[in-house]
Structures are given as C-alpha cells and as structure tokens.
Design a protein around this motif. Sequence first.
Motif, PDB file in Angstrom:
ATOM      1  N   SER A  12       0.830  -1.202   0.000  1.00 61.63           N
ATOM      2  CA  SER A  12       0.000   0.000   0.000  1.00 61.63           C
ATOM      3  C   SER A  12       0.867   1.256   0.000  1.00 61.63           C
ATOM      4  CB  SER A  12      -0.918  -0.005   1.224  1.00 61.63           C
ATOM      5  OG  SER A  12      -1.627   1.197   1.330  1.00 61.63           O
ATOM      6  N   LEU A  13       1.938   1.239   0.781  1.00 61.14           N
ATOM      7  CA  LEU A  13       2.860   2.376   0.811  1.00 61.14           C
ATOM      8  C   LEU A  13       3.521   2.574  -0.551  1.00 61.14           C
ATOM      9  CD1 LEU A  13       4.538   1.808   4.288  1.00 61.14           C
ATOM     10  CD2 LEU A  13       2.896   3.606   3.685  1.00 61.14           C
ATOM     11  N   LEU A  14       3.892   1.477  -1.188  1.00 68.71           N
ATOM     12  CA  LEU A  14       4.508   1.557  -2.519  1.00 68.71           C
ATOM     13  C   LEU A  14       3.570   2.236  -3.514  1.00 68.71           C
ATOM     14  CD1 LEU A  14       6.180  -1.946  -2.900  1.00 68.71           C
ATOM     15  CD2 LEU A  14       7.339   0.265  -2.911  1.00 68.71           C
ATOM     16  N   GLU A  15       2.315   1.860  -3.482  1.00 69.66           N
ATOM     17  CA  GLU A  15       1.341   2.430  -4.412  1.00 69.66           C
ATOM     18  C   GLU A  15       1.132   3.920  -4.149  1.00 69.66           C
ATOM     19  OE1 GLU A  15      -2.203   0.096  -4.072  1.00 69.66           O
ATOM     20  OE2 GLU A  15      -1.249  -1.685  -4.911  1.00 69.66           O
ATOM     21  N   GLU A  16       1.031   4.281  -2.882  1.00 66.47           N
ATOM     22  CA  GLU A  16       0.747   5.678  -2.542  1.00 66.47           C
ATOM     23  C   GLU A  16       1.954   6.589  -2.783  1.00 66.47           C
ATOM     24  OE1 GLU A  16      -1.880   6.594   0.733  1.00 66.47           O
ATOM     25  OE2 GLU A  16      -2.058   4.433   1.138  1.00 66.47           O
ATOM     26  N   LEU A  17       3.150   6.066  -2.578  1.00 66.39           N
ATOM     27  CA  LEU A  17       4.354   6.883  -2.731  1.00 66.39           C
ATOM     28  C   LEU A  17       4.903   6.877  -4.152  1.00 66.39           C
ATOM     29  CD1 LEU A  17       6.165   5.844   0.547  1.00 66.39           C
ATOM     30  CD2 LEU A  17       5.013   8.014   0.098  1.00 66.39           C
ATOM     31  N   GLU A  18       4.518   5.870  -4.923  1.00 60.25           N
ATOM     32  CA  GLU A  18       5.014   5.716  -6.293  1.00 60.25           C
ATOM     33  C   GLU A  18       6.536   5.673  -6.339  1.00 60.25           C
ATOM     34  OE1 GLU A  18       3.160   8.697  -8.742  1.00 60.25           O
ATOM     35  OE2 GLU A  18       1.149   7.942  -8.306  1.00 60.25           O
ATOM     36  N   ILE A  19       7.108   4.807  -5.496  1.00 63.24           N
ATOM     37  CA  ILE A  19       8.552   4.578  -5.469  1.00 63.24           C
ATOM     38  C   ILE A  19       8.818   3.091  -5.664  1.00 63.24           C
ATOM     39  CG2 ILE A  19       9.075   6.592  -4.028  1.00 63.24           C
ATOM     40  CD1 ILE A  19       9.221   4.733  -1.607  1.00 63.24           C
ATOM     41  N   LYS A  20      10.065   2.744  -5.888  1.00 64.59           N
ATOM     42  CA  LYS A  20      10.449   1.345  -6.060  1.00 64.59           C
ATOM     43  C   LYS A  20      10.533   0.647  -4.710  1.00 64.59           C
ATOM     44  CE  LYS A  20      12.993   2.109 -10.288  1.00 64.59           C
ATOM     45  NZ  LYS A  20      14.253   1.948 -11.007  1.00 64.59           N
ATOM     46  N   GLN A  21      10.409  -0.676  -4.754  1.00 66.17           N
ATOM     47  CA  GLN A  21      10.445  -1.472  -3.524  1.00 66.17           C
ATOM     48  C   GLN A  21      11.766  -1.301  -2.790  1.00 66.17           C
ATOM     49  OE1 GLN A  21      12.261  -4.470  -2.674  1.00 66.17           O
ATOM     50  NE2 GLN A  21      11.199  -4.520  -0.723  1.00 66.17           N
ATOM     51  N   SER A  22      12.867  -1.253  -3.511  1.00 67.83           N
ATOM     52  CA  SER A  22      14.174  -1.110  -2.858  1.00 67.83           C
ATOM     53  C   SER A  22      14.288   0.244  -2.161  1.00 67.83           C
ATOM     54  CB  SER A  22      15.310  -1.288  -3.872  1.00 67.83           C
ATOM     55  OG  SER A  22      15.211  -0.320  -4.898  1.00 67.83           O
TER      56      SER A  22
END
Length: 101
Positions: free
Chosen positions: A36-46
Amino acid sequence: MSNQREQTARVFKAFCDENRLMVLELLRDGEKCANSLLEELEIKQSTLSHHMKILCESGIVINRRQGKWTYYRLSKDGCEKAAELLKRVTLTDIKKSALGA
C-alpha cells in the motif's frame, strides 16, 4: 559518539527526507502494508525498504510480518521519545535553569 547521541542522530535522520515524512503522514491513519505504501508513494520497492529500515531503526516505526507481507505502524513510545529528544536538544540554558534541570 555516545549511545545517546547515536540514537538522537537516528531519530533526526528519520525526519530529514521527504519520502520518510510522507510515510509518517500515511502511517498517522494507522497500519499500512508495504504494498500500500509503494502504491501511494510511487517509489520502487528497494527505495521503500531503505526508508523503512531508517524509520524502524529510529524507533518511530515498527513492523510486523504476516505471510509474505510486512505491515508498518507508528510506535507510540518511539514517537514520544522523538518528541522528548527534540525538547532536550533545543532546550536552552535559560529554560533549563528555570525548570531546575
């Protein structure tokens, strides 16, 4: 560097990045899954992993694993300690004298 200063530096490091501040804002609403954080921030997993490591090391954020997912939330104790550190670092000698510190 003393252990106290190291912990203080870790806490302030957690606050000195725009992405980490956005994570903290998102976590104010409650626990969030890393996905969910990845989707909201639009950043890569690393990139998220790097920021979450810093936030968790500071004690401000805690995590738990459930299956293949990691969930993050603000730590009440960690947030209180961070607020106390800020007070301690910024307390002037005049204020210390007035408080009997």
